[in-house]
Write a protein that holds these residues in place. Structure first.
Motif, PDB file in Angstrom:
ATOM      1  N   PRO B 108      71.066  45.669 -52.141  1.00  0.00           N
ATOM      2  CA  PRO B 108      71.643  46.579 -52.308  1.00  0.00           C
ATOM      3  C   PRO B 108      71.512  48.067 -51.145  1.00  0.00           C
ATOM      4  CG  PRO B 108      70.772  46.359 -54.129  1.00  0.00           C
ATOM      5  CD  PRO B 108      69.914  45.579 -53.605  1.00  0.00           C
ATOM      6  N   ILE B 109      70.898  47.337 -50.554  1.00  0.00           N
ATOM      7  CA  ILE B 109      70.616  48.980 -49.453  1.00  0.00           C
ATOM      8  C   ILE B 109      71.421  48.205 -48.713  1.00  0.00           C
ATOM      9  CG2 ILE B 109      69.101  49.351 -48.214  1.00  0.00           C
ATOM     10  CD1 ILE B 109      66.484  49.149 -49.585  1.00  0.00           C
ATOM     11  N   ALA B 110      71.561  47.219 -47.959  1.00  0.00           N
ATOM     12  CA  ALA B 110      72.411  46.563 -47.564  1.00  0.00           C
ATOM     13  C   ALA B 110      74.149  46.821 -47.584  1.00  0.00           C
ATOM     14  CB  ALA B 110      72.266  45.228 -46.471  1.00  0.00           C
ATOM     15  N   ALA B 111      74.132  46.345 -48.732  1.00  0.00           N
ATOM     16  CA  ALA B 111      75.693  46.764 -49.047  1.00  0.00           C
ATOM     17  C   ALA B 111      76.094  47.822 -49.405  1.00  0.00           C
ATOM     18  CB  ALA B 111      76.380  46.065 -50.525  1.00  0.00           C
ATOM     19  N   THR B 112      75.135  49.173 -50.404  1.00  0.00           N
ATOM     20  CA  THR B 112      76.138  50.164 -49.426  1.00  0.00           C
ATOM     21  C   THR B 112      75.894  51.091 -48.130  1.00  0.00           C
ATOM     22  OG1 THR B 112      73.847  50.806 -50.428  1.00  0.00           O
ATOM     23  CG2 THR B 112      75.099  50.590 -52.275  1.00  0.00           C
ATOM     24  N   ASP B 113      75.575  50.533 -47.633  1.00  0.00           N
ATOM     25  CA  ASP B 113      75.795  51.195 -46.120  1.00  0.00           C
ATOM     26  C   ASP B 113      76.864  50.522 -44.583  1.00  0.00           C
ATOM     27  OD1 ASP B 113      75.277  52.767 -43.854  1.00  0.00           O
ATOM     28  OD2 ASP B 113      73.416  51.276 -43.807  1.00  0.00           O
TER      29      ASP B 113
END
Lengths: 720, 720
Positions: B108-113
């Motif tokens: 999620p951290i990667a996908a939302t950036d």
């Protein structure tokens, strides 16, 4: 330094040496000085010299030293000392063989070439030596071939002689270990890292069960290591009071002989300056009585309550002990670590209880501290030097102004303040290194000395040799090194010739003054006479005053190694240094032969374990020399420099082969060596008792009681 | 590769796997295939499966594999196989524990950036995966903290699980060695580097005298190693003719059964194509008679004349053998080298006679060759690829022109010529490495396999992982590295994301197709049926056709380790790879559990000595991962990157602690382990005989005669 001042320096040193030698010849024949000049013979119960003092010739010591054999040295001073002489004669041989070829070949080649843009051997002020060095060879000159071959010659000579020496020392060690005399440490092993005791079992039971099951035929008994801090302290106090009592009694006796009969008194307060005045003899007697009781109680307590997770285990067979010390006993290496037992006299009791990981942690911590010390030792010295310049002092401490402004005082202070700082720091170093090495958790005294010696070597090579050579340009040099890591040898090579005369003077000073002092023993002589006349009252105090101690390898070997490093590194660049190296080791051999036979009393016997250490460092110096030569030929822009590249590889290979072939037998006792018939059946009880530390060794604590307390169980269960 | 082709690739692999699995389910229940699917059980004299074939469910193997215990594996396939499963489950555990934390947190951290100037995970063509990787994080973003913590998490998980595994394996080894069954190798030691024999003494006398004097109570007898080259050759020929005779007899029998009764004949010339036509049975019988006589003569000659400087020494006690194998026997380490004896079946007889320095020389020579192989392996491949392009072929060999210009042929040739070269080179590699490892002079087969496995690991990581990642830019990369040596990890880090999909596909292919093939055993099945129907005539030939061999760790472990390296290095950068790693090791565990229990027959037992090797390489992969992450965070311009610097240091420390604590017990047998009561008194004679190589093991050569010939002296002297 110009040529005349160089000669003056050499001449002065030589005069000093002659004076020392004459002093020795005169002083050593006087009966009253025998304990200073012949203590080793006296300790061994021999006459100071054969025949009476009348017949003694002043220079007899030289012929005696020369005619003494290796067996004499082993007999008088042990294998370790004999090995030290192997070291001296090996290095001497390397220098002689190098010099015989290098001096007649290289000097004419260098002298007949002329060079404009040379790197001066003496910062341009001393041209006579310059002409004899490699700095006098023109760049790219084919004459450099001779120097290149010389570089190989020195290396080959070193390989050859150090190989022979290693072989010889290995035989010395084997012969000594094969000796048919009973040595207690050969029947014992040291067991550390015992696992936790099962409930209802004592430490002693645990150890006995374990070893009896594995060595059912040869297990004799075990001694559990205890925490002796408290008992040692009490014992130390007790011994102190006993000495004081003897002294007080001697004083009283003397006073009675003089007819006065005044009883000695002293004050009980701080350093005897304040407090109640008491009758010394009475007071000490009382104290002794009190402490003896306390000691006995503490001894019992220690044996019963302060058992630690280590033990000494005794076998009835040397072979079993040797084999056990080499075998893995437990599946987990950090349990039941079995190693050879050191001699009782060099056992460091307080280090025995440090656990496996504790030892590793301590070792790495110490290595780190030593690394920092070596690298940054010059920084506090520089800092203090800077702080103690008079200008700064005046600023920081204005009230000193009137003192500092006196001209005469100012000159003296300015000259000596920085040196004083350096001297104090350097004098503290060996003690610091010994302390650090002991902190590692090493169980034997000889090993601590080896470890300290190694550290001191690195310190001295880095700070004295490289420090002096690169000198003031160190920091700019460091910047270059950061960019091109392998340029350090180039920088070193460039700086070397400029310091040749400095190091020649250094070596000469070392051997003339150093060995002069060593031989004449002026300082111990003065101390002894002062103590005898003004301080000593009892026989024990007198013996303490003249007892010489051992050769102290911890500082001697690294200092010798520094000379080896210097002479090797300069051998091809400025071959004139070789005769000085030869003189250093020849004179050293002669003087120390005398000292070993007559003066120093060895503190331990490690059967030549120092040798691998020395051998490694000789090869280390050789490597530094080879790297420097590679750098120097590079600076000389010689096309065939890469021909030298195999040399360092060869040295490393030689090192690994020596290590593979010989080192194992220095770590352990080979079984064929341990498998030697003894002259007599060993008295196992005596062997066991020799390991009991003095603070626990009481006549009142009967053997059975010792056993009993150790085992914490009824006698019937614990009897072996 | 776009997303759909990625999915297609995964889908195809999965379909292939399903087909294999169904094939296996169907084929393995057929009675005629039992020898292919259950050879280990058959060799051990068990029923292929419990119950009859009727009751067998197609997927019973899964539940059987899952319910099998470690004890079952040890019982059916030995400690080495059990240790391999510890390796599989440890890696599986590392990936599961890493995935459980990394996937829900990092994805999620990667996908939302969002990031503009990202390093694409798939060279810009495959954006869906990009969004889930660290490449999607903006430079200097605080979100990088999560990735930094994840890097620590993976490392800590690895330390924890590999420590637990090492402990467990050490216990497994100890338990196996403690076994109360008599294992011949536990009573023997291998003695190499015997010194020259004294005149008038035989080798056997020399060895016996030496060991009897040290181990007077437990020495049993010795076996001098001989040069068996000639006798092995004759024995091999003899065995070949015996087989051929059996075959000819079987053919004759068959022919008689069919009523024809034609005697089989063959030609004696090259490969049976030319020469005189002879009656096979007669000819073979004659040959066998001739060779048997020759063998007997050669056996006597070998035992008498071809004695070498090595011996096997037998003790009546396990404890003595274990202790002797750890002890230094001679003062010079290159004499009387005593080591543990390998199992008789894995003893490499021809390597036993290589001398100490010979072994060292060979070892370094082999290391050097392997180093060159690893570095330059791609060069001949590239060269051959270049040479075999059609353009070049046409130029060099003009007569090929008409063939090459056919369009269809051209396409095929262009596509396959380079791959063919690569495949041939890669297929030859394990054989080359095994040969090289054997050349080192290692005395035991299992050690050769470990050594080859280590070499293969370095090859595969360097050439496949780093080779593919840096790929075509290798040479420009090398130039950069030359200038800044530590930039290799930066380059690696920059190149990694671009190859994530390639490696995910690679891992998936490996497990779906690889384990599908492994489980279904299609290739051995086809080979077996072909051989059975067309080639095999005798029982022995039939057994040879289905005998499965062992798990072949030499290639299996390095291939697994490649997956470990890939998944670890990508774990934080592109966490989606973790599930694939989990699947690889889960599936591997399941399939190989079946194969270990039912198929493969172990060729040796080394009591888990492979483990330290695996453990070191897991930590090596971890180090590579940590260095890569350091490089990658550096590329991301994250200010707190230095926080990662302790990680590699921690890994090295962990490695050294593990080595210190556990490794000793894998090199040697701990005495407390060897000190185990046996179920029965060992038959020393049987133990001795089990070490006689088959080519020297003749019924006619009576035991006494063997002894007698070996000793070269009269029977009365040599009897122990």
């Amino acid at each position: 330094m110009d040529f005349s001042s160089f000669l003056t320096s050499l001449g002065t040193s030589f005069v000093i040496f002659t004076v020392f030698m004459l002093l020795f010849a005169w002083l050593s024949t006087r009966q009253g000085n025998a304990v200073v000049y012949y203590p080793n013979r006296i300790v061994k119960g021999l006459e100071p010299w054969e025949g009476g003092s009348k017949t003694r010739k002043p220079f007899a010591w030289i012929s005696e030293a020369l005619s003494s054999t290796e067996q004499d040295v082993i007999h008088m001073s042990g294998v370790d000392t004999a090995v030290y002489f192997v070291f001296l004669s090996t290095v001497l041989g390397i220098f002689v063989l190098s010099g015989v070829v290098l001096l007649p070949v290289l000097l004419p080649i260098a002298a007949t070439d002329g060079v404009k843009n040379a790197h001066s051997t003496s910062n341009g002020t001393f041209n006579d030596l310059d002409k004899l060095s490699m700095a006098n060879i023109q760049e790219r000159s084919p004459r450099l071939w001779a120097f290149l071959v010389a570089t190989y010659w020195v290396s080959v000579v070193t390989y050859f002689l150090s190989w022979k020496a290693y072989k010889h020392v290995s035989t010395l060690r084997a012969t000594a270990l094969k000796s048919d005399e009973v040595k207690p440490e050969q029947f014992a092993v040291l067991v550390r890292d015992l696992p936790d005791v099962a409930p209802g079992q004592s430490r002693k039971q645990q150890v006995d069960t374990y070893f009896k099951s594995i060595y059912s035929h040869t297990f004799y008994r075990s001694m559990v290591v205890t925490n002796n801090k408290e008992v040692d302290k009490i014992w130390g106090e007790l011994e102190g009071f006993k000495k004081k009592l003897l002294r007080a009694e001697a004083i009283y006796e003397e006073s009675e002989r003089k007819g006065q009969g005044t009883k000695p008194t002293h004050k009980t307060g701080f350093l005897g300056f304040c407090g109640k005045k008491v009758d010394s003899i009475e007071y000490y007697n009382e104290k002794i009585k009190e402490l003896t009781q306390k000691l006995e109680a503490e001894q019992k307590l220690t044996l019963r309550e302060k058992q630690q997770g280590s033990a000494l285990v005794f076998f009835t067979s040397k072979l079993t002990a040797a084999s056990a010390a080499q075998s893995l006993h437990a599946q987990m290496v950090d349990n039941w670590t079995v190693t050879e037992a050191p001699e009782p006299r060099q056992l460091i009791w307080s280090n025995l209880t440090i656990k496996f990981y504790g030892r590793i942690r301590r070792q790495y911590a110490v290595y780190f501290v030593v690394f920092l010390t070596i690298i940054f030792y010059l920084i506090p010295i520089t800092f203090i030097s800077a702080l103690t310049t008079l200008e700064n002092l005046r600023k920081v401490l204005p009230f000193l102004k009137p003192v500092v402004d006196v001209v005469a005082l100012k000159t003296v202070l300015e000259a000596y303040l920085p040196q004083l700082a350096l001297i104090i720091f350097l004098a503290l170093l060996p003690k610091l290194l010994l302390f650090l090495s002991k902190t590692e958790g090493i169980p034997s005294g000889s090993h601590v000395i080896r470890a300290a010696s190694g550290k001191y070597f690195y310190f001295i090579v880095f700070n004295v040799f490289i420090g002096v050579t690169i000198g003031g340009t160190l920091f700019s040099a460091l910047k270059t090194i950061e960019k091109k890591p392998n340029s350090i040898f180039e920088i070193l090579a460039k700086s070397l010739p400029g310091n040749a005369t400095f190091f020649i003077t250094f070596v000469a000073l070392k051997f003339f003054v150093g060995y002069g002092l060593e031989l004449s023993r002026i300082v111990p002589l003065i101390i002894y006479h002062v103590k005898r006349n003004y301080l000593c009252k009892t026989e024990a105090e007198l013996k303490e005053a003249w007892f010489p101690g051992d050769i102290s390898y911890a500082t001697r070997v690294p200092n010798d190694m520094l000379i080896v490093t210097i002479v090797l590194c300069y051998s091809v660049i400025a071959p004139v240094i070789i005769p000085f190296g030869v003189l250093y080791f020849a004179l050293g051999w002669l003087v120390l032969r005398n000292q070993a036979l007559k003066v120093y009393v060895p503190a331990y016997e490690s059967y030549g374990r120092m040798w691998p250490h020395m051998h490694t460092r000789i090869l280390g110096s050789l490597l530094l020399y080879q790297a420097t030569m590679l750098g120097y030929f590079g600076v000389s822009k010689f096309y065939y420099t890469p021909i030298l590249i195999p040399l360092p590889i060869l040295s490393l290979l030689f090192f690994f082969i020596c290590r593979k072939k010989f080192y194992g037998a220095f770590c352990h006792t080979a079984l064929e060596v341990a498998n030697q018939e003894l002259k007599e059946t060993p008295h196992m009880d005596q062997i066991f008792k020799s390991f009991i530390p003095p603070s626990l060794n009481s006549e009142k604590l009967e053997d059975e009681q010792f056993e009993d307390s150790l085992s914490q169980v009824s006698r019937s269960e614990s009897s072996v």
